[in-house]
Design a protein around this motif. Structure first.
Motif, PDB file in Angstrom:
ATOM      1  N   UNK A 136       0.859  -1.157  -0.367  1.00 21.87           N
ATOM      2  CA  UNK A 136       0.002  -0.017   0.159  1.00 21.87           C
ATOM      3  C   UNK A 136       0.605   1.306  -0.038  1.00 21.87           C
ATOM      4  N   UNK A 137       1.851   1.326   0.912  1.00 25.21           N
ATOM      5  CA  UNK A 137       2.823   2.448   1.041  1.00 25.21           C
ATOM      6  C   UNK A 137       3.429   2.666  -0.290  1.00 25.21           C
TER       7      UNK A 137
ATOM      8  N   UNK B  57      -0.445   6.056  -6.771  1.00 27.64           N
ATOM      9  CA  UNK B  57      -1.099   5.601  -8.085  1.00 27.64           C
ATOM     10  C   UNK B  57      -2.763   5.479  -7.850  1.00 27.64           C
ATOM     11  N   UNK B  58      -3.212   5.798  -6.847  1.00 29.03           N
ATOM     12  CA  UNK B  58      -4.773   5.681  -6.413  1.00 29.03           C
ATOM     13  C   UNK B  58      -5.492   6.871  -6.937  1.00 29.03           C
ATOM     14  N   UNK B  59      -6.680   6.907  -7.225  1.00 27.23           N
ATOM     15  CA  UNK B  59      -7.377   7.961  -7.314  1.00 27.23           C
ATOM     16  C   UNK B  59      -7.814   8.606  -6.178  1.00 27.23           C
ATOM     17  N   UNK B  60      -8.109   7.646  -4.938  1.00 23.73           N
ATOM     18  CA  UNK B  60      -8.705   7.782  -3.789  1.00 23.73           C
ATOM     19  C   UNK B  60      -7.699   7.322  -2.699  1.00 23.73           C
TER      20      UNK B  60
ATOM     21  N   UNK C 289     -11.887  -1.171  -6.704  1.00 28.80           N
ATOM     22  CA  UNK C 289     -12.548  -0.243  -7.959  1.00 28.80           C
ATOM     23  C   UNK C 289     -12.991   1.175  -7.185  1.00 28.80           C
ATOM     24  N   UNK C 290     -13.011   1.202  -5.915  1.00 32.18           N
ATOM     25  CA  UNK C 290     -13.343   2.699  -5.154  1.00 32.18           C
ATOM     26  C   UNK C 290     -12.160   3.625  -5.276  1.00 32.18           C
ATOM     27  N   UNK C 291     -10.984   2.799  -5.409  1.00 28.36           N
ATOM     28  CA  UNK C 291      -9.764   3.695  -4.988  1.00 28.36           C
ATOM     29  C   UNK C 291      -8.653   3.901  -5.968  1.00 28.36           C
ATOM     30  N   UNK C 292      -8.842   2.861  -7.228  1.00 24.79           N
ATOM     31  CA  UNK C 292      -7.961   3.057  -8.264  1.00 24.79           C
ATOM     32  C   UNK C 292      -8.820   3.103  -9.605  1.00 24.79           C
ATOM     33  N   UNK C 293      -8.065   3.385 -10.533  1.00 22.76           N
ATOM     34  CA  UNK C 293      -8.803   3.450 -11.912  1.00 22.76           C
ATOM     35  C   UNK C 293      -8.808   2.201 -12.660  1.00 22.76           C
TER      36      UNK C 293
ATOM     37  N   UNK D 164      -2.814  -4.996 -11.921  1.00 18.82           N
ATOM     38  CA  UNK D 164      -2.214  -5.167 -10.689  1.00 18.82           C
ATOM     39  C   UNK D 164      -2.919  -5.747  -9.747  1.00 18.82           C
ATOM     40  N   UNK D 165      -2.493  -6.340  -8.265  1.00 10.80           N
ATOM     41  CA  UNK D 165      -3.295  -6.783  -7.425  1.00 10.80           C
ATOM     42  C   UNK D 165      -4.133  -5.936  -7.003  1.00 10.80           C
ATOM     43  N   UNK D 166      -5.217  -6.665  -6.326  1.00 11.62           N
ATOM     44  CA  UNK D 166      -6.145  -5.800  -5.637  1.00 11.62           C
ATOM     45  C   UNK D 166      -5.722  -5.081  -4.486  1.00 11.62           C
ATOM     46  N   UNK D 167      -6.578  -4.247  -3.861  1.00 12.94           N
ATOM     47  CA  UNK D 167      -6.242  -3.230  -2.662  1.00 12.94           C
ATOM     48  C   UNK D 167      -5.546  -4.391  -1.597  1.00 12.94           C
TER      49      UNK D 167
END
Length: 389
Positions: free
Chosen positions: A39-40, A45-48, A96-100, A107-110
């Motif tokens: 995550x760090x 690269x996340x939109x949120x 899908x809420x945090x990345x486009x 890539x991997x999921x959150x």
């Protein structure tokens, strides 16, 4: 029997899956560290990004709570495992809420695949390989749906193979642990029962059997009406000895269970009977052991009743090339020629049924060597399998 109760309490109170649960929760915490480091490294690269950290915090809270509950079983584990499946699926969908699309499709999921594997592992430990594989299939499908990636290119996306392999491996390990635990519990209980019966047999031997043997000898010495009492005492001594030998083998719930035949033969030793057995266990099926012990008991009964008051008997057990050889010899009066045939004609079936019949049913042979005045010797040969030849 205090010994038996103690063993039962000790083994049934433990959970064979506990070591697996503790190891899996340690793995959960390790994978959490990896997920946080991922995550760090990818949050820019996340939109949120703010929401992504909130979701990672929820992941951390659930990892700690589930690890504590599953390792200690403070709640029914099936409830926690079901919650684990739902929470992991929800966190995967939240990608899908945090990345486009360009990011999550390649890539991997959150929650990383490695962290999501914990849900599969928990299902496998609780429900075995079927549960583990089912959970792996569900997680693989969810991952493919979230990332909009359905293909068979396993070299570039190993999510499904990793999850299915983990579910299968941990499920098999869980089943093996349960079977091993049950076998150990049965073995410990059987050993405790055998130990207690042998202790009681020793007490009976040191008390009742010796008194009966003394009554028999003194009655025969006195003669007259006391001889009848001596004969009754001798019969009861033999009957009690047979009962002890039969009880030396625990009645297993599973036909064909394996026991040590030495235990049955050793209970028939007395001041007038010497029993010699191999130093190592002689393991055979329980019905073979019981029948062989009954044959020896019948032969010793004949020694007690017919060989003379001063006669001694010697029992030797040998284990040779898959065959059990039992020799029963006495230094008594021997059997006159024609006496066995006459006894069978009179309806006395001790030799023909209790000895020859039993040995034949086991697929073995029985040879009698006797001469009047020179004692008798039986040589019993029985195959380990205990079936008709």
């Amino acid at each position: 029997m205090p010994t038996v109760d103690r063993v039962r309490t000790t083994h049934t109170s433990s959970d064979p899956d506990t070591p697996l649960w503790r190891a899996s929760q340690a793995f959960r915490l390790i994978t959490l560290v990896y997920a946080i480091s991922y995550q760090a490294a990818t949050v820019d690269n996340y939109v949120n990004p703010r929401l992504s950290w909130v979701l990672v915090a929820l992941m951390a809270v659930w990892s700690g709570a589930s690890a504590l509950v599953l390792s200690r079983a403070t709640l029914p584990r099936w409830q926690v495992v079901l919650a684990d499946q739902v929470i992991v699926i929800a966190l995967m969908a939240s990608t899908r809420l945090v990345a486009d699309y360009d990011w999550y499709s390649t890539r991997q999921t959150l929650p990383t695949t490695l962290w999501a594997t914990n849900a599969v592992i928990s299902a496998a430990i609780l429900w075995g390989p079927r549960g583990g594989i089912a959970s792996g299939v569900v997680m693989s499908v969810v991952s493919a749906l979230v990332r909009d990636r359905f293909d068979l290119d396993l070299w570039s996306d190993a999510t499904a193979p990793v999850l299915l392999s983990a579910g299968l491996a941990l499920g098999l390990a869980s089943n093996t642990a349960r079977r091993s635990h049950e076998e150990l519990r049965r073995a410990a209980r059987s050993a405790a029962i055998t130990e207690e019966r042998e202790r009681l047999a020793r007490q009976v031997h040191d008390g009742v059997l010796q008194v009966l043997a003394l009554v028999r000898r003194r009655g025969l010495e006195i003669g007259g009406p006391a001889a009848e009492l001596a004969e009754l005492a001798g019969e009861q001594e033999v009957a009690l000895r047979v009962l002890i030998s039969e009880q030396a083998v625990p009645r297993s719930e599973h036909p064909g269970s394996i026991v040590d035949v030495r235990a049955l033969l050793n209970t028939q030793a007395s001041t007038a009977v010497s029993v010699s057995t191999p130093a190592d266990p002689v393991l055979v099926e329980s019905h073979v052991a019981r029948e062989l012990a009954a044959v020896v008991a019948t032969a010793l009964s004949n020694v007690e009743l017919h060989a003379g008051a001063e006669a001694r008997a010697y029992v030797l057990l040998e284990d040779v090339d898959g065959e059990l050889i039992v020799s029963i010899r006495d230094d008594g009066q021997g059997i006159p020629a024609g006496r066995l045939a006459a006894a069978e004609a009179e309806g006395r079936m001790g030799v023909s049924k209790s000895i020859l019949g039993r040995v034949e049913s086991l697929g073995g042979t029985a040879i009698l060597d006797t001469n009047e005045g020179d004692g008798t010797e039986w040589e019993i040969r029985v195959p380990r399998a205990g079936g008709p030849a």
